[in-house]
Design a protein around this motif. Sequence first.
Motif, PDB file in Angstrom:
ATOM      1  N   SER A  35       0.841  -1.195   0.000  1.00  0.00           N
ATOM      2  CA  SER A  35       0.000   0.000   0.000  1.00  0.00           C
ATOM      3  C   SER A  35       0.874   1.242   0.000  1.00  0.00           C
ATOM      4  O   SER A  35       2.019   1.216   0.471  1.00  0.00           O
ATOM      5  CB  SER A  35      -0.914   0.021   1.233  1.00  0.00           C
ATOM      6  OG  SER A  35      -0.173   0.304   2.397  1.00  0.00           O
ATOM      7  N   GLN A  37       0.411   3.781   1.824  1.00  0.00           N
ATOM      8  CA  GLN A  37       0.609   4.166   3.222  1.00  0.00           C
ATOM      9  C   GLN A  37       1.781   3.399   3.834  1.00  0.00           C
ATOM     10  O   GLN A  37       2.608   3.988   4.532  1.00  0.00           O
ATOM     11  CB  GLN A  37      -0.664   3.939   4.043  1.00  0.00           C
ATOM     12  CG  GLN A  37      -0.566   4.442   5.458  1.00  0.00           C
ATOM     13  CD  GLN A  37      -0.323   5.947   5.527  1.00  0.00           C
ATOM     14  OE1 GLN A  37      -0.967   6.719   4.829  1.00  0.00           O
ATOM     15  NE2 GLN A  37       0.615   6.362   6.355  1.00  0.00           N
ATOM     16  N   SER A  38       1.873   2.097   3.572  1.00  0.00           N
ATOM     17  CA  SER A  38       2.981   1.323   4.145  1.00  0.00           C
ATOM     18  C   SER A  38       4.317   1.770   3.552  1.00  0.00           C
ATOM     19  O   SER A  38       5.326   1.815   4.253  1.00  0.00           O
ATOM     20  CB  SER A  38       2.769  -0.181   3.943  1.00  0.00           C
ATOM     21  OG  SER A  38       2.840  -0.535   2.585  1.00  0.00           O
ATOM     22  N   ALA A  40       4.970   4.847   2.438  1.00  0.00           N
ATOM     23  CA  ALA A  40       5.245   6.146   3.050  1.00  0.00           C
ATOM     24  C   ALA A  40       5.819   5.967   4.454  1.00  0.00           C
ATOM     25  O   ALA A  40       6.804   6.625   4.818  1.00  0.00           O
ATOM     26  CB  ALA A  40       3.964   6.982   3.092  1.00  0.00           C
ATOM     27  N   GLU A  41       5.231   5.088   5.228  1.00  0.00           N
ATOM     28  CA  GLU A  41       5.726   4.839   6.584  1.00  0.00           C
ATOM     29  C   GLU A  41       7.144   4.280   6.555  1.00  0.00           C
ATOM     30  O   GLU A  41       7.999   4.687   7.345  1.00  0.00           O
ATOM     31  CB  GLU A  41       4.779   3.909   7.326  1.00  0.00           C
ATOM     32  CG  GLU A  41       3.454   4.565   7.671  1.00  0.00           C
ATOM     33  CD  GLU A  41       2.407   3.601   8.206  1.00  0.00           C
ATOM     34  OE1 GLU A  41       2.709   2.398   8.391  1.00  0.00           O
ATOM     35  OE2 GLU A  41       1.268   4.062   8.426  1.00  0.00           O
ATOM     36  N   SER A  46       5.235  11.413   4.180  1.00  0.00           N
ATOM     37  CA  SER A  46       3.774  11.372   4.151  1.00  0.00           C
ATOM     38  C   SER A  46       3.288  10.674   2.877  1.00  0.00           C
ATOM     39  O   SER A  46       3.993  10.641   1.861  1.00  0.00           O
ATOM     40  CB  SER A  46       3.202  12.790   4.200  1.00  0.00           C
ATOM     41  OG  SER A  46       3.499  13.469   2.994  1.00  0.00           O
ATOM     42  N   LYS A  47       2.088  10.128   2.949  1.00  0.00           N
ATOM     43  CA  LYS A  47       1.475   9.525   1.766  1.00  0.00           C
ATOM     44  C   LYS A  47       1.302  10.584   0.673  1.00  0.00           C
ATOM     45  O   LYS A  47       1.446  10.288  -0.511  1.00  0.00           O
ATOM     46  CB  LYS A  47       0.130   8.898   2.135  1.00  0.00           C
ATOM     47  CG  LYS A  47      -0.529   8.182   0.990  1.00  0.00           C
ATOM     48  CD  LYS A  47      -1.831   7.538   1.448  1.00  0.00           C
ATOM     49  CE  LYS A  47      -2.612   6.975   0.291  1.00  0.00           C
ATOM     50  NZ  LYS A  47      -3.892   6.424   0.728  1.00  0.00           N
TER      51      LYS A  47
END
Length: 102
Positions: A35, A37-38, A40-41, A46-47
């Motif tokens: 994903s 989000q994953s 970005a983390e 940030s996403k």
Amino acid sequence: MPAARRQDVRASEARERLLAATLRCAARDGGGALSLQSIAEEASVSKALVLYHYQDKERLLATTIRWLTGRLRARSERAGAEHGRLGARGLLALAGRGAATR
């Protein structure tokens, strides 16, 4: 260094971090669970920054594959030059010749 040049360097570094993070996430989680989000983390961004640079997951994955392929090709060619081997192009040429004779 001029401000515009520093900004270009930071953007390039951010893209490189995103590509490396994408590769790590894909290896760890598999393609189906990947994903934005994953990623970005993993890259500590940030996403929104991921989307700013790559617009969508498909574009990020395609760019990651090209980036990885380029790195592998360069590494193979360096190894070939250092050790007197054929390198990626030579191996591909030999493989093509072998396939043509079958």
